[in-house]
Write a protein that holds these residues in place. Structure first.
Motif, PDB file in Angstrom:
ATOM      1  N   ALA A  20       0.854  -1.182   0.000  1.00 53.18           N
ATOM      2  CA  ALA A  20       0.000   0.000   0.000  1.00 53.18           C
ATOM      3  C   ALA A  20       0.881   1.219   0.000  1.00 53.18           C
ATOM      4  O   ALA A  20       1.896   1.238   0.646  1.00 53.18           O
ATOM      5  CB  ALA A  20      -0.871   0.010   1.254  1.00 53.18           C
ATOM      6  N   CYS A  21       0.491   2.275  -0.705  1.00 42.13           N
ATOM      7  CA  CYS A  21       1.233   3.518  -0.630  1.00 42.13           C
ATOM      8  C   CYS A  21       0.253   4.675  -0.694  1.00 42.13           C
ATOM      9  O   CYS A  21      -0.799   4.570  -1.294  1.00 42.13           O
ATOM     10  CB  CYS A  21       2.268   3.634  -1.749  1.00 42.13           C
ATOM     11  SG  CYS A  21       1.598   3.551  -3.402  1.00 42.13           S
ATOM     12  N   THR A  22       0.621   5.772  -0.045  1.00 42.09           N
ATOM     13  CA  THR A  22      -0.258   6.917   0.000  1.00 42.09           C
ATOM     14  C   THR A  22       0.493   8.166  -0.379  1.00 42.09           C
ATOM     15  O   THR A  22       1.705   8.240  -0.269  1.00 42.09           O
ATOM     16  CB  THR A  22      -0.819   7.113   1.426  1.00 42.09           C
ATOM     17  OG1 THR A  22       0.263   7.400   2.291  1.00 42.09           O
ATOM     18  CG2 THR A  22      -1.570   5.904   1.917  1.00 42.09           C
ATOM     19  N   GLN A 208      -5.579   6.527   0.211  1.00 41.78           N
ATOM     20  CA  GLN A 208      -5.912   6.198   1.592  1.00 41.78           C
ATOM     21  C   GLN A 208      -6.559   7.390   2.291  1.00 41.78           C
ATOM     22  O   GLN A 208      -7.413   7.235   3.176  1.00 41.78           O
ATOM     23  CB  GLN A 208      -4.652   5.766   2.357  1.00 41.78           C
ATOM     24  CG  GLN A 208      -4.882   5.383   3.805  1.00 41.78           C
ATOM     25  CD  GLN A 208      -5.774   4.158   3.980  1.00 41.78           C
ATOM     26  OE1 GLN A 208      -5.714   3.233   3.179  1.00 41.78           O
ATOM     27  NE2 GLN A 208      -6.586   4.150   5.023  1.00 41.78           N
ATOM     28  N   THR A 209      -6.187   8.592   1.905  1.00 48.72           N
ATOM     29  CA  THR A 209      -6.783   9.780   2.503  1.00 48.72           C
ATOM     30  C   THR A 209      -8.286   9.835   2.290  1.00 48.72           C
ATOM     31  O   THR A 209      -9.039  10.300   3.146  1.00 48.72           O
ATOM     32  CB  THR A 209      -6.135  11.049   1.922  1.00 48.72           C
ATOM     33  OG1 THR A 209      -6.133  10.969   0.499  1.00 48.72           O
ATOM     34  CG2 THR A 209      -4.728  11.209   2.423  1.00 48.72           C
ATOM     35  N   GLU A 210      -8.754   9.355   1.137  1.00 51.89           N
ATOM     36  CA  GLU A 210     -10.193   9.327   0.858  1.00 51.89           C
ATOM     37  C   GLU A 210     -10.897   8.361   1.797  1.00 51.89           C
ATOM     38  O   GLU A 210     -12.000   8.635   2.292  1.00 51.89           O
ATOM     39  CB  GLU A 210     -10.439   8.917  -0.593  1.00 51.89           C
ATOM     40  CG  GLU A 210      -9.893   9.911  -1.615  1.00 51.89           C
ATOM     41  CD  GLU A 210      -9.988   9.389  -3.040  1.00 51.89           C
ATOM     42  OE1 GLU A 210     -10.323   8.187  -3.221  1.00 51.89           O
ATOM     43  OE2 GLU A 210      -9.729  10.167  -3.975  1.00 51.89           O
ATOM     44  N   PRO A 228       1.751   2.192  10.468  1.00 51.06           N
ATOM     45  CA  PRO A 228       2.175   3.595  10.489  1.00 51.06           C
ATOM     46  C   PRO A 228       1.236   4.507   9.704  1.00 51.06           C
ATOM     47  O   PRO A 228       1.137   5.696  10.003  1.00 51.06           O
ATOM     48  CB  PRO A 228       3.569   3.564   9.836  1.00 51.06           C
ATOM     49  CG  PRO A 228       4.032   2.167   9.982  1.00 51.06           C
ATOM     50  CD  PRO A 228       2.790   1.342   9.864  1.00 51.06           C
ATOM     51  N   VAL A 229       0.561   3.957   8.687  1.00 51.96           N
ATOM     52  CA  VAL A 229      -0.384   4.753   7.905  1.00 51.96           C
ATOM     53  C   VAL A 229      -1.576   5.143   8.771  1.00 51.96           C
ATOM     54  O   VAL A 229      -2.068   6.278   8.707  1.00 51.96           O
ATOM     55  CB  VAL A 229      -0.831   3.984   6.647  1.00 51.96           C
ATOM     56  CG1 VAL A 229      -1.936   4.729   5.910  1.00 51.96           C
ATOM     57  CG2 VAL A 229       0.358   3.754   5.720  1.00 51.96           C
TER      58      VAL A 229
END
Length: 305
Positions: A20-22, A208-210, A228-229
């Motif tokens: 996963a990446c943001t 991920q912010t959404e 950590p996210v």
């Protein structure tokens, strides 16, 4: 988890190898300024004479510790709002390591993740880019552990939806599209239906912010992301999202050093351990809401028994 070697491992649900990446530039739910814009001030960190003795002469002569990272994984390494400058707890840690070594600076340069390992020892002195420690990687390079990251559920403050991480069946859960968590929650939903329970309503989003905004707004019961996210989301929302339950499918993250440069590997290990012992690393990780991921011991090649 992000940057884990592609391999399927059986645990109580499932474990997956992709990532996963943001984006680090999003102000999650329009709350707090991104801590990465300022970063951690390393100017007061003093050189350690004993650790300085361990640093290879070519790096001493250059005065710079060069790190390569794929800067697309907030809060570990991402870009500031200018779209150019690397930031994050890994980036700040490299700066701190360089200070302890008595160097002028520790720099981080972006490179695509898959290209990093072959360039460590030539273009880059080290690789600090959320690398998961594994025997396969340690066969190619030295690795020094510093953090442990797993999957975590995040819920709205106070868990008003009464989400139980041990029983997600029938709940609405947001994930980042294409992430390891997306695959994991699909596997969990199938497990639910196989057991005669309600399927999980899965809500994938590109960012991920959404997802975080939907959880804060109580439209979703929870999100599943790297630990950590979730901590970073809590930081960015002023505590409007919080972790519930313990992280699972955890794995160590480590600094990568070329296999033929054990001297530098030992210098990096000593520098990280000093930063752990004096509390500096905890301050760095706390700035980004990732303090729970930090280990208290830096081990050289911990995956090799």
């Amino acid at each position: 988890m992000k940057r884990k070697l592609a391999a399927l491992a059986a645990i109580s649900l499932a474990s997956f190898g992709l990532a996963a990446c943001t984006s680090g530039s999003d102000d999650i739910a329009g709350q707090n300024t991104d801590p990465g814009e300022k970063g951690f001030d390393v100017s007061s960190i003093k050189a350690d004479p004993e650790i300085q003795k361990l640093v290879p002469q070519n790096i001493k002569d250059a005065g710079v510790l060069k790190n390569g990272a794929s800067t697309d994984y907030a809060p570990a390494e991402f870009k500031k709002e200018d779209g150019q400058t690397p930031t994050g707890y890994d980036v700040d840690m490299v700066k701190a390591i360089a200070k302890v070594m008595g160097l002028k600076e520790g720099t981080t340069t972006h490179a695509e993740f898959d290209s990093l390992l072959p360039q460590i020892g030539s273009k880059f002195d080290i690789g600090v880019s959320a690398f998961t420690v594994s025997k396969e990687r340690e066969a190619q390079a030295n690795m020094i552990s510093y953090a442990e990251v797993g999957f975590s559920y995040g819920v709205s403050k106070g868990n008003p939806q009464k989400f139980d991480p041990k029983d997600p069946c029938g709940k609405t859960i947001g994930v980042q599209t294409g992430s390891a968590q997306h695959e994991a929650i699909e596997a969990l939903s199938k497990k639910c239906t196989d057991e005669g329970k309600k399927a999980i309503t899965i809500k994938p989003h590109k960012l991920q912010t959404e997802v975080t905004q939907k959880v804060v707004g109580k439209q979703y019961d929870a999100t599943l992301a790297d630990s950590p996210v979730v901590g970073y989301a809590a930081k960015m929302t002023g505590g409007q999202i919080e972790q519930v339950g313990e992280p699972f499918d955890t794995a160590l993250h480590g600094v990568v050093v070329a296999k033929n440069n054990e001297q530098l590997a030992k210098a990096v290990q000593a520098a990280i351990q000093k930063l752990m012992d004096d509390g500096t690393l905890k301050k760095i990780f706390t700035l980004y809401g990732a303090q729970d991921a930090l280990k208290d011991k830096a081990e050289l090649n911990p995956a090799v028994d």
